[in-house]
Scaffold this active site. Structure first.
Site, PDB file in Angstrom:
ATOM      1  CG  ASP A 139     -22.784 -45.341   6.717  1.00 44.04           C
ATOM      2  OD1 ASP A 139     -23.863 -45.614   7.310  1.00 44.04           O
ATOM      3  OD2 ASP A 139     -22.660 -45.350   5.480  1.00 44.04           O
ATOM      4  CB  CYS A 140     -17.833 -42.381  10.011  1.00 44.46           C
ATOM      5  SG  CYS A 140     -18.431 -40.884   9.225  1.00 44.46           S
ATOM      6  CE1 TYR A 141     -17.228 -38.673  14.699  1.00 44.02           C
ATOM      7  CE2 TYR A 141     -17.293 -38.606  12.297  1.00 44.02           C
ATOM      8  CZ  TYR A 141     -16.609 -38.413  13.479  1.00 44.02           C
ATOM      9  OH  TYR A 141     -15.326 -37.955  13.451  1.00 44.02           O
TER      10      TYR A 141
END
Lengths: 402, 135
Positions: A139-141
């Site tokens: 989700d963050c990368y």
């Protein structure tokens, strides 16, 4: 007369330090005697330039937009795999890493024309290098794929970090079998057809400080054409090997783990290297300054090639099968003469490390110190000497029950 | 005096004939076979160094041409990339004709190009890959 590193640094700052290379100091002490020379001389510089496989570099490549987490995925620099088991954009590249599609030794002997050591050389030379990476996406990368040129000047960090360099002495390699073998000690011709060695001998850093009286953690050194530091004792550190009366080990003993900013290094002193039938590696240039704090320390630096013994090992059988059966002992003076005698046979010798470039390194370091560009550091901890009883353990396999 | 390295191609029909033997017996030439092989197509290949008076050399070459041998000058040669060579010396014991010589004072490695027979063994055994084959 005992000097301190602080006092030597004061002289370096004023441009008054008296510096000789480990080759020059031999004649200086012969002429002036130990006592007088120890009072006059501040620093002796050493040098070595040879293939050192346990070398590598780590990089922080910066964050792409959108972001990618290389960790846990696969990354390649000019097709050579880099280690990704770190955070999002940190990579470690080892000198012996080999492209996935390299035929290796499928057709023996493999050529190994390109590997991690070559990528490091190209980066240091300022060439663009191709980064290709795949990742699983989070989700963050979110990103799963990255293909881009990178250049050392754009990287946040590019750090050379070699876990075992500058071996204190090394085996002399021969081949007792009746066929040519291809080893990390070069091509060895059958029936004692040649002998190879890999040490700068009387100029080599740890042979000039055999009991690690001055070289320790945080010692500032010449590394790859720039400045580096001793980070730790190198792996396989083995201070308890047999030594000659002068304290010099007769085989591989001490080693150094070294670290330094790759951005200020030079491809002249970091050379991608290929050992036929063995693999790619990196030839590394290292120079260590030895502060002359006492007569004893000076005496160690006057060691000459005829006082350094190398143990001759058969790489066709004894070495691969880990049997401790030396073929003989020779001095570096004999090795450097071009011929040694083994089992009644004259055997031609070849070096794998470059003595001319080791001299260049010792001279460069000497110039840096004399002109005030390079001050010495006091080690924050010393390397384990023979008194620690530390040895280099073999792997004793334990079967895994299933 | 001439001293030349030449490549001889023997067509299949000539492979079993003593051509080099005649070349030497009938002409006042010194020879040194640097390389000889018969290919899969049964053609012969020989790299030969020929030494002698210009006149004898010319006659010898004329004889070879007449016999049907195809002659080329040695078109490949091995050179040293001086930028890449580190003067380690790994090549010294590898070269079959002793092209590399150690200067015991400077410890630099001399490359005596004239002695080179372009066998190429040094190319893959040179650790920094400083030896290059040029055509």
């Amino acid at each position: 007369m005992a000097k301190t590193i602080e006092e030597i640094n004061q002289k370096i700052k004023k441009g008054e330090a008296v510096v000789f290379t480990a080759e020059e100091i031999i004649g200086v002490v012969k002429e002036k005697g130990l006592k007088e020379a120890a009072a006059e001389v501040d620093v002796v510089t050493t040098g070595t330039f040879g293939p050192m496989c346990s070398s590598g570099a780590y990089f922080n490549i910066g964050h792409s937009k959108p972001r990618i987490k290389l960790g846990g995925g696969r990354s390649y620099l000019n097709d050579v795999p880099a280690y990704t088991g770190l955070a999002a954009v940190d990579l470690f590249l080892g000198a012996t890493a080999t492209p996935d599609d390299d035929p290796r030794n499928k057709i023996h002997p493999g050529e190994f024309n390109y590997g991690g050591g070559h990528v490091i050389e190209e980066l240091v030379a300022g060439k663009d290098v191709r980064l290709e990476a795949t990742a699983y996406g989070t989700d963050c990368y979110p990103r799963k794929k990255l293909e881009t040129w990178i250049n050392i000047k754009d990287l946040n960090e590019a750090v050379l970090f070699n876990v075992r360099n500058a071996y204190q002495n090394y085996n002399v390699a021969v081949n007792l079998s009746n066929k040519t073998i291809y080893t990390y000690m070069g091509v060895l011709k059958p029936n004692l057809g040649n002998a190879t060695y890999c040490s700068a001998g009387q100029l080599s850093p740890l042979l000039n400080d055999p009991y690690y009286k001055t070289i320790g953690i945080a010692t500032k050194i010449f590394l790859g054409g720039g400045v580096g530091y001793v980070a730790w004792q190198g792996t396989q550190f083995n201070p308890t090997v047999a030594r000659s009366e002068n304290g010099v080990p007769k085989g591989g003993a001490g080693t150094l783990a070294v670290i330094g900013d790759l951005k200020q290094m030079s491809p002249r002193f970091l050379v991608g290297t290929s050992m036929l039938g063995y693999g790619p590696t990196l030839t590394v240039g290292i120079g260590v300054p030895i502060p002359i704090l006492s007569e004893e320390i000076l005496k160690y630096t006057t060691v000459t090639d005829d006082q350094i013994i190398g143990t001759v090992i058969d790489y066709s059988d004894a070495y691969p099968n880990r049997r401790n059966e030396p073929v003989g002992e020779v001095t570096y003076a004999q090795l450097k003469s071009g011929k040694i005698t083994l089992q009644g046979k004259k055997v031609p010798t070849a070096s794998l490390s470059s003595y001319p470039r080791a001299v260049e390194i010792a001279n460069t370091l000497k110039d840096w110190i004399k002109t005030g560009k390079f001050e010495l550091t006091q080690p924050v901890a010393y390397l384990p000497g023979p008194e620690t009883g530390l040895t280099f353990k073999p792997l004793n396999e334990r079967p895994i029950e299933r | 005096m001439v001293d030349k390295k030449i490549v001889l191609h023997f067509p299949k029909r000539l492979v079993d004939r003593p051509i080099v033997s005649h070349l030497i017996k009938d002409h006042d030439l010194e020879f040194n076979i640097l390389k000889a092989s018969v290919t899969q197509d049964e053609e012969g290949l020989m790299v030969l160094e020929l030494k002698g008076k210009q006149e004898e050399y010319d006659k010898g070459i004329a004889y070879l041409k007449e016999a049907g041998v195809i002659i080329e000058s040695l078109s490949q040669n091995v050179i040293r990339n001086e930028e890449r060579c580190t003067h380690c010396g790994a090549c010294i014991t590898i070269c079959p004709v002793g092209v590399f010589e150690l200067d015991t004072t400077t410890r630099q490695i001399k490359f005596q190009e004239k002695k080179c027979i372009a066998c190429g063994i040094c190319i893959k055994t040179c650790p920094p890959r400083a030896m290059e084959l040029h055509f």
